[in-house]
Design an enzyme around this catalytic site. Structure first.
Site, PDB file in Angstrom:
ATOM      1  N   CYS A 128       0.835  -1.205   0.000  1.00  0.00           N
ATOM      2  CA  CYS A 128       0.000   0.000   0.000  1.00  0.00           C
ATOM      3  C   CYS A 128       0.870   1.255   0.000  1.00  0.00           C
ATOM      4  O   CYS A 128       1.387   1.664   1.052  1.00  0.00           O
ATOM      5  CB  CYS A 128      -0.935   0.000   1.209  1.00  0.00           C
ATOM      6  SG  CYS A 128      -2.039   1.434   1.277  1.00  0.00           S
ATOM      7  N   CYS A 131      -0.527   4.099   2.116  1.00  0.00           N
ATOM      8  CA  CYS A 131      -0.357   3.897   3.558  1.00  0.00           C
ATOM      9  C   CYS A 131       1.069   4.179   4.016  1.00  0.00           C
ATOM     10  O   CYS A 131       1.290   4.857   5.014  1.00  0.00           O
ATOM     11  CB  CYS A 131      -0.707   2.458   3.941  1.00  0.00           C
ATOM     12  SG  CYS A 131      -2.308   1.866   3.379  1.00  0.00           S
ATOM     13  N   ASP A 132       2.039   3.635   3.283  1.00  0.00           N
ATOM     14  CA  ASP A 132       3.410   3.587   3.787  1.00  0.00           C
ATOM     15  C   ASP A 132       4.409   4.453   3.032  1.00  0.00           C
ATOM     16  O   ASP A 132       5.571   4.545   3.432  1.00  0.00           O
ATOM     17  CB  ASP A 132       3.913   2.126   3.762  1.00  0.00           C
ATOM     18  CG  ASP A 132       3.063   1.214   4.626  1.00  0.00           C
ATOM     19  OD1 ASP A 132       2.539   1.696   5.646  1.00  0.00           O
ATOM     20  OD2 ASP A 132       2.916   0.028   4.281  1.00  0.00           O
TER      21      ASP A 132
END
Length: 300
Positions: A128, A131-132
């Site tokens: 992701c 996300c990261d």
């Protein structure tokens, strides 16, 4: 007989459970470890308002809150849901009855299928970019994938300050406008390359690929690998009910998280929503709970 049964213990399911219980509904939520909630794989959360920590920590806080407000929890894999007159039968290790059901089964990012892949998750390997990605600003990252998701991830990572390279198993399969965005940013692309292995002591340090055209191996030094091969929604459970899904298998819902089957609602990554993030999954869950509350109130 429960008022509502929630199938899924991720952020969408737990948010639904919190809201349903607070509405005074007799609520049960089922969680399983296959597939595991994608949130549990996040080593660090920085984009959920008011919280910083691991995905497991956030999930545990949500679960505790759901139990505190009165929702019941079952760690049990649900295999089937059947319609019976004006209620549903939820079949796992036992059978349960509910007047309404919220499907929050999420999905699973496709992995690359290489040996030892799971050892690097959260240690430089991510599925992701949204996300990261912010964890790797100013660092070298590789995106592995051939389609729209891979190119979108590469553009996002570049724009937040990462040094990005795309490695594709085949030729690129995405719309011209997105390819143009990649080219405009001068993001390098290596095509027809198979991921062989990931190397590193504690974290990702090097990635080894096999170039099929040249029949040779290459290695790329990097700080992170983002695998962008798509996601499989966990929605087979609704097939026999006749719940409508799109060509990718995502459940079709309206703005109230209703499906085409009365009494069946869906929330989170298993739905055909445009953004798959913790915060949107929670929003879906809250809306689904409110829709269930209205649905049951109209029946009385």
């Amino acid at each position: 007989m429960f008022d509502v049964a929630i199938v899924g213990g991720g952020p969408a399911g737990l948010s639904s459970a919190i809201y349903c219980a607070r509405y005074g509904l007799k609520t049960v939520f089922f969680e399983t470890f296959n597939p595991v909630s994608q949130l549990s794989m996040a080593s660090k959360i920085e984009n959920y308002p008011g919280f910083e920590g691991s995905g497991i920590e956030l999930l545990e806080k949500m679960r505790e809150q759901a139990l505190k407000v009165g929702a019941e929890n079952k760690v049990e894999r649900i295999n089937k849901i059947m319609k019976r007159d004006d209620y549903f039968v939820i079949v796992g290790e036992k059978e349960y009855k509910a007047k309404a059901v919220i499907i929050a089964t999420g999905g699973k990012h496709k992995n690359a299928g290489i040996e030892g892949e799971e050892n690097f998750v959260g240690k430089g390997l991510s599925y992701c970019a949204t996300c990261d990605g912010s964890l790797y600003r100013g660092k070298k990252v590789v995106v592995y994938g051939s389609g729209r998701e891979a190119l979108s991830d590469a553009v996002h990572l570049h724009d937040i300050g990462c040094k990005v390279e795309i490695v594709s198993k085949s030729s690129i399969k995405a719309e011209k406008a997105l390819i143009d965005e990649v080219e405009k940013r001068r993001i390098g692309i290596i095509m027809n390359a198979n991921l062989i292995r990931i190397e590193g002591k504690e974290r990702v340090e090097k990635i080894i690929f096999f170039l099929r055209d040249k029949k040779e191996e290459i290695s790329i030094q990097c700080d992170a690998l983002f695998i962008a091969l798509g996601m499989r929604p966990a929605t087979d459970i609704v097939a026999e009910l006749g719940v409508e899904r799109d060509s990718m298998g995502y459940i079709k819902v309206d703005k109230e998280q209703k499906t085409n089957i009365s009494g069946i609602f869906a929330a989170g990554d298993c739905c055909n929503n445009p953004l798959k993030q913790v915060v949107t999954a929670c929003g879906d869950g809250a809306i689904a709970a409110f829709s269930v509350y209205k649905f049951l109130k109209e029946r009385t």
